[in-house]
Design a protein around this motif. Structure first.
Motif, short mmCIF file in Angstrom:
data_model
loop_
_atom_site.label_atom_id
_atom_site.label_comp_id
_atom_site.label_asym_id
_atom_site.label_seq_id
_atom_site.Cartn_x
_atom_site.Cartn_y
_atom_site.Cartn_z
N GLU A 156 0.82 -1.21 0.00
CA GLU A 156 0.00 0.00 0.00
C GLU A 156 0.86 1.26 0.00
O GLU A 156 0.57 2.22 -0.71
CB GLU A 156 -0.94 -0.01 1.20
CG GLU A 156 -2.07 -1.01 1.12
CD GLU A 156 -2.98 -0.77 -0.08
OE1 GLU A 156 -3.19 0.41 -0.45
OE2 GLU A 156 -3.48 -1.76 -0.65
N SER A 157 1.92 1.29 0.79
CA SER A 157 2.82 2.44 0.80
C SER A 157 3.57 2.56 -0.52
O SER A 157 3.76 3.66 -1.05
CB SER A 157 3.82 2.33 1.96
OG SER A 157 3.17 2.53 3.20
N LEU A 158 4.01 1.43 -1.07
CA LEU A 158 4.71 1.44 -2.35
C LEU A 158 3.80 1.97 -3.47
O LEU A 158 4.23 2.75 -4.32
CB LEU A 158 5.22 0.04 -2.67
CG LEU A 158 6.00 -0.10 -3.99
CD1 LEU A 158 7.20 0.82 -4.03
CD2 LEU A 158 6.42 -1.56 -4.20
N SER A 202 8.85 -14.39 -4.26
CA SER A 202 7.43 -14.65 -4.06
C SER A 202 6.70 -13.56 -3.28
O SER A 202 5.47 -13.62 -3.14
CB SER A 202 7.24 -15.99 -3.34
OG SER A 202 7.87 -15.96 -2.07
N VAL A 203 7.40 -12.56 -2.74
CA VAL A 203 6.74 -11.57 -1.89
C VAL A 203 5.95 -10.57 -2.73
O VAL A 203 6.33 -10.24 -3.86
CB VAL A 203 7.75 -10.84 -0.99
CG1 VAL A 203 8.41 -11.82 -0.03
CG2 VAL A 203 8.78 -10.08 -1.80
N PRO A 204 4.84 -10.04 -2.19
CA PRO A 204 3.99 -9.12 -2.94
C PRO A 204 4.69 -7.84 -3.41
O PRO A 204 4.38 -7.33 -4.49
CB PRO A 204 2.87 -8.80 -1.95
CG PRO A 204 2.79 -9.99 -1.06
CD PRO A 204 4.21 -10.45 -0.91
N VAL A 205 5.64 -7.31 -2.63
CA VAL A 205 6.33 -6.09 -3.03
C VAL A 205 7.12 -6.30 -4.31
O VAL A 205 7.11 -5.45 -5.21
CB VAL A 205 7.25 -5.58 -1.89
CG1 VAL A 205 8.30 -4.62 -2.42
CG2 VAL A 205 6.42 -4.89 -0.81
N ARG A 206 7.80 -7.42 -4.42
CA ARG A 206 8.56 -7.70 -5.64
C ARG A 206 7.62 -7.82 -6.85
O ARG A 206 7.90 -7.29 -7.93
CB ARG A 206 9.38 -8.98 -5.50
CG ARG A 206 10.16 -9.34 -6.78
CD ARG A 206 10.94 -10.62 -6.61
NE ARG A 206 12.07 -10.44 -5.73
CZ ARG A 206 13.27 -10.04 -6.15
NH1 ARG A 206 13.47 -9.75 -7.42
NH2 ARG A 206 14.25 -9.93 -5.29
N LYS A 207 6.51 -8.50 -6.65
CA LYS A 207 5.55 -8.66 -7.74
C LYS A 207 5.05 -7.30 -8.23
O LYS A 207 5.00 -7.04 -9.44
CB LYS A 207 4.37 -9.51 -7.27
CG LYS A 207 3.34 -9.78 -8.35
CD LYS A 207 2.21 -10.66 -7.82
CE LYS A 207 1.16 -10.90 -8.90
NZ LYS A 207 0.04 -11.74 -8.38
N TYR A 208 4.70 -6.41 -7.28
CA TYR A 208 4.22 -5.08 -7.68
C TYR A 208 5.32 -4.30 -8.40
O TYR A 208 5.07 -3.66 -9.43
CB TYR A 208 3.75 -4.30 -6.45
CG TYR A 208 3.25 -2.92 -6.79
CD1 TYR A 208 1.92 -2.70 -7.13
CD2 TYR A 208 4.13 -1.82 -6.81
CE1 TYR A 208 1.47 -1.44 -7.47
CE2 TYR A 208 3.68 -0.56 -7.16
CZ TYR A 208 2.36 -0.37 -7.48
OH TYR A 208 1.91 0.90 -7.85
N LEU A 214 -5.10 -0.04 8.28
CA LEU A 214 -3.93 0.72 8.73
C LEU A 214 -2.89 0.87 7.63
O LEU A 214 -2.14 1.86 7.61
CB LEU A 214 -3.31 0.05 9.96
CG LEU A 214 -4.15 0.07 11.23
CD1 LEU A 214 -3.42 -0.65 12.36
CD2 LEU A 214 -4.48 1.49 11.66
N ALA A 215 -2.84 -0.06 6.72
CA ALA A 215 -1.91 0.06 5.59
C ALA A 215 -2.26 1.28 4.74
O ALA A 215 -1.36 2.02 4.28
CB ALA A 215 -1.96 -1.21 4.73
N GLN A 271 -0.86 7.08 3.39
CA GLN A 271 -1.18 8.50 3.27
C GLN A 271 -0.36 9.34 4.25
O GLN A 271 0.12 10.42 3.90
CB GLN A 271 -2.67 8.72 3.50
CG GLN A 271 -3.13 10.16 3.24
CD GLN A 271 -2.84 10.62 1.83
OE1 GLN A 271 -3.35 10.04 0.86
NE2 GLN A 271 -2.01 11.64 1.69
N LEU A 272 -0.18 8.83 5.47
CA LEU A 272 0.61 9.56 6.46
C LEU A 272 2.07 9.65 6.02
O LEU A 272 2.74 10.67 6.26
CB LEU A 272 0.51 8.87 7.82
CG LEU A 272 1.12 9.61 9.01
CD1 LEU A 272 0.45 10.97 9.22
CD2 LEU A 272 1.02 8.77 10.28
N LEU A 273 2.57 8.63 5.36
CA LEU A 273 3.93 8.66 4.82
C LEU A 273 4.09 9.78 3.80
O LEU A 273 5.05 10.54 3.84
CB LEU A 273 4.26 7.31 4.19
CG LEU A 273 5.57 7.23 3.40
CD1 LEU A 273 6.77 7.45 4.32
CD2 LEU A 273 5.68 5.88 2.68
#
Length: 388
Positions: A66-68, A92-98, A208-209, A214-216
């Protein structure tokens, strides 16, 4: 004080150092630069003093995505982010896929190329402690998006513990990370979030994600100012949120209330089924429906662990410390509805029950906490509920 002076140098130039002796300036400013802020030489090579920033993102799971996503959407003219690259773990992690789907450059941890002259790092649910040498390569340090109101629930599982302990409020913290310890750095921003009643940890984490992303972005818009006004975490009120262990899933019927079992299910049930012992076998209790009341007869004398089948609602009722809780399904060798479990197992137990048998009760299981001699493993401790 000297960290704040470095920020002032970034914003106002060397005029911020007027009135200080040269020895102090050279010594203190050099030390400050080595910790978290850019030197005048770095600045002359093109270090950004305001957005858009050159961001190096560290993350792994769906919470981090979500932050990415929002960082990626914030690129472009007049935006918060100029350059964005990603550091992540396995394929296999979602961040790499995105990152791969959106053509972002990916670094394989721990082999990170810092030649891109990044301004700031962002770490979200990464799972690895970043060394001091890595932090020092980012002039504005590394920001962390943490899903709790620090210092409450430091550690890897804050959302689970928020639900497990029945917190009425939680939130998100943006902090600067420090080496050697997780979640102890100074706070740049915080946002309060009321915890909805009956929410699961999975649902709360997803909410919270979004709040954290948005706070970031809001923090990055005014990063030098936020760093200048950062505050250290309070020493009071600090709590630790360790990883969720499968041992938590064992129910102790005579000690846990309906409310506590409900919170436990909402905290871990999507990942780890609640468990008990039935006739010496592990049974997983599925599809929790909360506190229930038996329709017929008086069951006030039932002991914790006692089992009833409620045909009208197709629910398996189990007595706990202060009432009855219901489940729609169980799993022995395979998943069984409450009706199938009653017809295939419980019905015969009710017919054949004798005063010395416990076949119509669940037994509590507690892992032994005492230390055992070397070479000797801990054995399950079964708590017999009721009287023989």
């Amino acid at each position: 004080m000297w960290n704040l002076m470095c920020v002032k140098v970034l914003e106002h130039g060397q005029s911020a150092l007027r009135g200080l002796c040269r020895t102090c300036v050279r010594g203190k400013l050099a030390a400050c630069v080595g910790q978290s802020h850019p030197s005048i030489t770095q600045r002359s090579r093109g270090l950004s003093q305001r957005p858009p920033w050159r961001v190096l993102f560290f993350g792994s799971d769906d919470f981090a995505v979500e932050s990415l996503k929002l960082l990626h959407a914030s690129r472009g003219d007049g935006a918060v982010v100029d350059m964005l690259e990603v550091v992540t773990l396995s394929s296999s992690v979602p961040v790499r896929k995105y990152a791969e789907e959106h053509k972002l450059r990916v670094h394989d941890w721990p082999d990170v190329d810092f030649s891109g002259q990044f301004d700031v790092g962002v770490v979200v649910s990464f799972g690895c402690l970043l060394q001091e040498r890595v932090i020092n390569k980012l002039p504005y340090g590394i920001l962390n998006v943490h899903p709790s109101l620090l210092p409450r629930w430091r550690g890897p599982a804050p959302v689970f513990h928020t639900v497990l302990h029945g917190d009425k409020f939680t939130g998100v913290t943006i902090m600067q990370i420090r080496p050697k310890r997780f979640d102890v750095g100074p706070i740049l921003s915080q946002e309060l979030y009321p915890v909805p009643e009956k929410i699961t940890a999975e649902e709360l984490g997803a909410s919270l994600a979004i709040v954290g992303a948005q706070l970031l972005i809001d923090t990055l818009r005014n990063l030098p100012e936020r760093i200048a006004n950062r505050r250290e975490q309070a020493k009071e009120g600090a709590t630790f949120a360790p990883k969720i262990s499968s041992s938590l899933s064992w129910l102790i019927w005579e000690e846990q209330t309906c409310e506590e079992i409900g919170r436990l299910f909402r905290a871990i049930g999507s990942r780890i089924p609640l468990r008990s012992i039935w006739m010496g076998r592990t049974i997983k209790l599925l599809d929790f429906v909360g506190e229930c009341q038996p329709f017929l007869g008086s069951h006030s004398a039932a002991v914790p662990g006692s089992i009833l089948y409620q045909k009208e609602s197709n629910t398996l009722l189990v007595r706990c410390k202060d009432g009855w809780v219901g489940f729609k399904a169980v799993k022995l060798k395979k998943r069984l509805s409450a009706a199938d479990f009653y017809n295939g197992y419980l019905h015969q137990s009710f017919l054949n029950k004798s005063p010395s048998q416990k076949s119509c009760q669940f037994q509590s299981y507690r892992e032994r906490t005492q230390h055992f001699p070397k070479g000797q493993s801990a054995k399950p401790l079964l708590l017999n509920t009721g009287v023989h």
